[in-house]
Design a protein around this motif. Structure first.
Motif, mmCIF file in Angstrom:
data_model
loop_
_atom_site.group_PDB
_atom_site.id
_atom_site.type_symbol
_atom_site.label_atom_id
_atom_site.label_comp_id
_atom_site.label_asym_id
_atom_site.label_seq_id
_atom_site.Cartn_x
_atom_site.Cartn_y
_atom_site.Cartn_z
ATOM 1 N N PHE A 26 -11.990 7.002 -9.171
ATOM 2 C CA PHE A 26 -12.331 7.199 -7.960
ATOM 3 C C PHE A 26 -13.049 5.499 -7.283
ATOM 4 C CE2 PHE A 26 -13.108 11.752 -8.907
ATOM 5 C CZ PHE A 26 -13.507 12.030 -7.513
ATOM 6 N N ALA A 27 -13.455 4.952 -8.051
ATOM 7 C CA ALA A 27 -13.783 3.464 -7.529
ATOM 8 C C ALA A 27 -12.575 2.685 -7.152
ATOM 9 C CB ALA A 27 -14.437 2.831 -8.501
ATOM 10 N N ALA A 28 -11.481 2.778 -7.637
ATOM 11 C CA ALA A 28 -10.216 2.050 -7.353
ATOM 12 C C ALA A 28 -9.702 2.574 -5.983
ATOM 13 C CB ALA A 28 -9.329 2.318 -8.499
ATOM 14 N N ALA A 29 -9.713 4.150 -5.976
ATOM 15 C CA ALA A 29 -9.412 4.677 -4.571
ATOM 16 C C ALA A 29 -10.373 4.343 -3.487
ATOM 17 C CB ALA A 29 -9.221 6.295 -4.695
ATOM 18 N N GLY A 30 -11.601 4.089 -3.707
ATOM 19 C CA GLY A 30 -12.290 3.813 -2.502
ATOM 20 C C GLY A 30 -12.413 2.398 -2.343
ATOM 21 N N ALA A 31 -11.931 1.543 -3.229
ATOM 22 C CA ALA A 31 -11.768 0.071 -3.122
ATOM 23 C C ALA A 31 -10.342 -0.045 -2.159
ATOM 24 C CB ALA A 31 -11.610 -0.653 -4.356
ATOM 25 N N PHE A 32 -9.398 0.666 -2.401
ATOM 26 C CA PHE A 32 -8.171 0.573 -1.556
ATOM 27 C C PHE A 32 -8.577 0.989 0.059
ATOM 28 C CE2 PHE A 32 -5.746 0.764 -5.711
ATOM 29 C CZ PHE A 32 -5.126 -0.385 -5.370
ATOM 30 N N ALA A 33 -9.344 2.068 0.109
ATOM 31 C CA ALA A 33 -9.683 2.445 1.480
ATOM 32 C C ALA A 33 -10.614 1.484 2.012
ATOM 33 C CB ALA A 33 -10.523 3.756 1.254
ATOM 34 N N VAL A 34 -11.574 0.619 1.368
ATOM 35 C CA VAL A 34 -12.217 -0.637 1.949
ATOM 36 C C VAL A 34 -11.137 -1.657 2.569
ATOM 37 C CG1 VAL A 34 -14.094 -2.305 1.563
ATOM 38 C CG2 VAL A 34 -14.124 -0.029 0.748
ATOM 39 N N ARG A 35 -10.328 -1.832 1.634
ATOM 40 C CA ARG A 35 -9.319 -2.764 2.002
ATOM 41 C C ARG A 35 -8.475 -2.444 3.189
ATOM 42 N NH1 ARG A 35 -4.267 -4.669 -2.093
ATOM 43 N NH2 ARG A 35 -3.357 -6.236 -0.478
ATOM 44 N N ALA A 36 -8.162 -1.116 3.378
ATOM 45 C CA ALA A 36 -7.418 -0.583 4.428
ATOM 46 C C ALA A 36 -8.336 -0.872 5.578
ATOM 47 C CB ALA A 36 -6.863 0.653 4.502
ATOM 48 N N ALA A 37 -9.456 -0.597 5.520
ATOM 49 C CA ALA A 37 -10.498 -0.654 6.881
ATOM 50 C C ALA A 37 -10.535 -1.997 7.297
ATOM 51 C CB ALA A 37 -11.852 -0.170 6.584
ATOM 52 N N VAL A 38 -10.716 -3.027 6.306
ATOM 53 C CA VAL A 38 -10.987 -4.428 6.540
ATOM 54 C C VAL A 38 -9.626 -5.100 7.191
ATOM 55 C CG1 VAL A 38 -11.145 -6.730 5.348
ATOM 56 C CG2 VAL A 38 -12.613 -4.780 4.512
ATOM 57 N N ASP A 39 -8.378 -4.760 6.570
ATOM 58 C CA ASP A 39 -7.385 -5.467 7.346
ATOM 59 C C ASP A 39 -6.730 -4.471 8.289
ATOM 60 O OD1 ASP A 39 -7.200 -7.101 5.288
ATOM 61 O OD2 ASP A 39 -5.897 -6.194 3.847
ATOM 62 N N TYR A 40 -7.479 -3.272 8.494
ATOM 63 C CA TYR A 40 -7.068 -2.331 9.815
ATOM 64 C C TYR A 40 -5.572 -2.119 9.490
ATOM 65 C CZ TYR A 40 -7.623 0.164 14.179
ATOM 66 O OH TYR A 40 -7.431 0.730 15.027
ATOM 67 N N GLU A 41 -5.182 -1.770 8.149
ATOM 68 C CA GLU A 41 -3.849 -1.172 7.704
ATOM 69 C C GLU A 41 -4.119 0.200 7.105
ATOM 70 O OE1 GLU A 41 -1.210 -3.967 6.060
ATOM 71 O OE2 GLU A 41 -1.952 -5.616 7.276
ATOM 72 N N PRO A 42 -3.604 1.325 7.642
ATOM 73 C CA PRO A 42 -4.049 2.535 7.088
ATOM 74 C C PRO A 42 -3.070 2.618 5.888
ATOM 75 C CG PRO A 42 -3.864 2.926 9.390
ATOM 76 C CD PRO A 42 -3.635 1.371 9.136
ATOM 77 N N GLY A 43 -1.828 2.051 5.858
ATOM 78 C CA GLY A 43 -1.003 2.106 4.835
ATOM 79 C C GLY A 43 -1.399 1.378 3.336
ATOM 80 N N LYS A 44 -2.538 0.803 3.622
ATOM 81 C CA LYS A 44 -3.229 0.324 2.135
ATOM 82 C C LYS A 44 -4.057 1.143 1.632
ATOM 83 C CE LYS A 44 -2.606 -4.548 3.319
ATOM 84 N NZ LYS A 44 -3.192 -5.930 3.613
ATOM 85 N N ALA A 45 -4.272 2.335 2.377
ATOM 86 C CA ALA A 45 -4.993 3.417 1.629
ATOM 87 C C ALA A 45 -4.277 4.082 0.424
ATOM 88 C CB ALA A 45 -5.674 4.436 2.564
ATOM 89 N N LYS A 46 -4.741 4.290 -0.444
ATOM 90 C CA LYS A 46 -3.907 5.148 -1.589
ATOM 91 C C LYS A 46 -4.341 6.291 -2.021
ATOM 92 C CE LYS A 46 -2.404 0.632 -3.332
ATOM 93 N NZ LYS A 46 -1.082 0.566 -2.972
#
Length: 278
Positions: A216-236
């Motif tokens: 869960f924590a790793a998936a959430g971290a990827f979502a945060v990264r996608a938001a910061v970089d404004y790249e939906p493809g980085k969500a996992k």
């Protein structure tokens, strides 16, 4: 007059007992179905760790794996109906409260309502897959990217995705900490467990809970990264999140440990189906 009152109370008690039995049956069927999914996802992730990545380690992959077994269609329907039972059990908790001292609190009821919505969606996806195996489950990675992209299109969507990711990271940490502290003891019929069985349940509960929280924590971290970089493809989704563990300095061994933990959580769900207080 008294006879009629006693008769009415008797019928009311019988109805409550029947409703309680139905809720308990639904809960135990749902926990068993959840265990099957986590067990299969963990096994698929182990295959990826050891070089066999033909099937995704997520709910879709688990359903496809189950469908290939003898009587696969029957197993899929049983799994879907079990998850319907889980959703109905959570709905009853949202409406009438759950077991425990604060089971009727607003916080517990809201949590039960959220779980009801989640398991209703999962049950629908499983039953849709059982009806038409080309639809219903889908790739968790594609679903995650599509949902993130749609969310970012709304006003302040980037902030909403980032906030959702932070919440998921927090949920993962909460799951892991509660597992380590063995908070699940509050929900178990500990008096029915022998010392040896209790130790085995603790191994599955702690190991499985920590692994589940880490995912869960790793998936959430990827979502945060996608938001910061404004790249939906980085969500996992679940599959890509699990595969990412193999890319750490620890190599595939971290994925092996997390995958084994998910298998343990599946077994723990079976233990809850047997000994959880409902």
């Amino acid at each position: 007059m008294n006879t009629r009152a006693m008769s009415w109370r008797g019928r009311a008690g019988a109805r409550r007992a029947a409703n309680g039995s139905m809720a308990e049956g639904a809960a135990r069927a749902g926990l068993t179905a959840r265990g099957v999914i986590y067990l299969l996802v963990g096994v698929l992730a182990l295959r990826i760790a050891f070089g066999d990545g033909r099937r995704q380690a997520d709910r879709g992959g688990a359903l496809a794996e189950l469908a290939d077994k003898p009587f696969g269609a029957v197993l899929l329907w049983a799994l879907g109906l079990g998850l319907v039972g889980m959703a109905l059990w959570r709905l009853s908790e949202a409406l009438f409260g759950s077991a425990g001292q604060d089971g009727r609190s607003a916080r517990k009821r809201l949590a039960a309502a959220a779980r009801c919505a989640f398991y209703a969606f999962v049950a629908w996806s499983v039953l849709a897959f059982a009806v038409n195996r080309d639809n219903g489950s889908g790739s968790s990675d594609r679903q995650s990217r599509d949902l993130t992209a749609r969310a970012m299109e709304v006003p302040a969507g980037q902030w909403l995705v980032g906030l959702a990711g932070i919440v998921i990271v927090g949920v993962g940490g909460w799951i892991g900490v509660r597992a380590v502290l063995r908070k699940y003891h509050d929900k178990l019929k500990l008096g029915e467990l022998s010392p040896r069985t209790r130790r085995l349940v603790d191994v599955t509960g702690v190991g499985g809970g920590v692994a589940r929280g880490l995912v869960f924590a790793a998936a959430g971290a990827f979502a945060v990264r996608a938001a910061v970089d404004y790249e939906p493809g980085k969500a996992k989704g679940l599959d890509d999140t699990l595969r990412s563990f193999a890319g750490t300095p620890l190599g595939p061994w971290l994925l092996v440990c997390v995958s084994a933990g998910l298998v343990l959580f599946g077994v723990f769900s079976f233990a809850l189906a047997r000994w959880r207080r409902v």
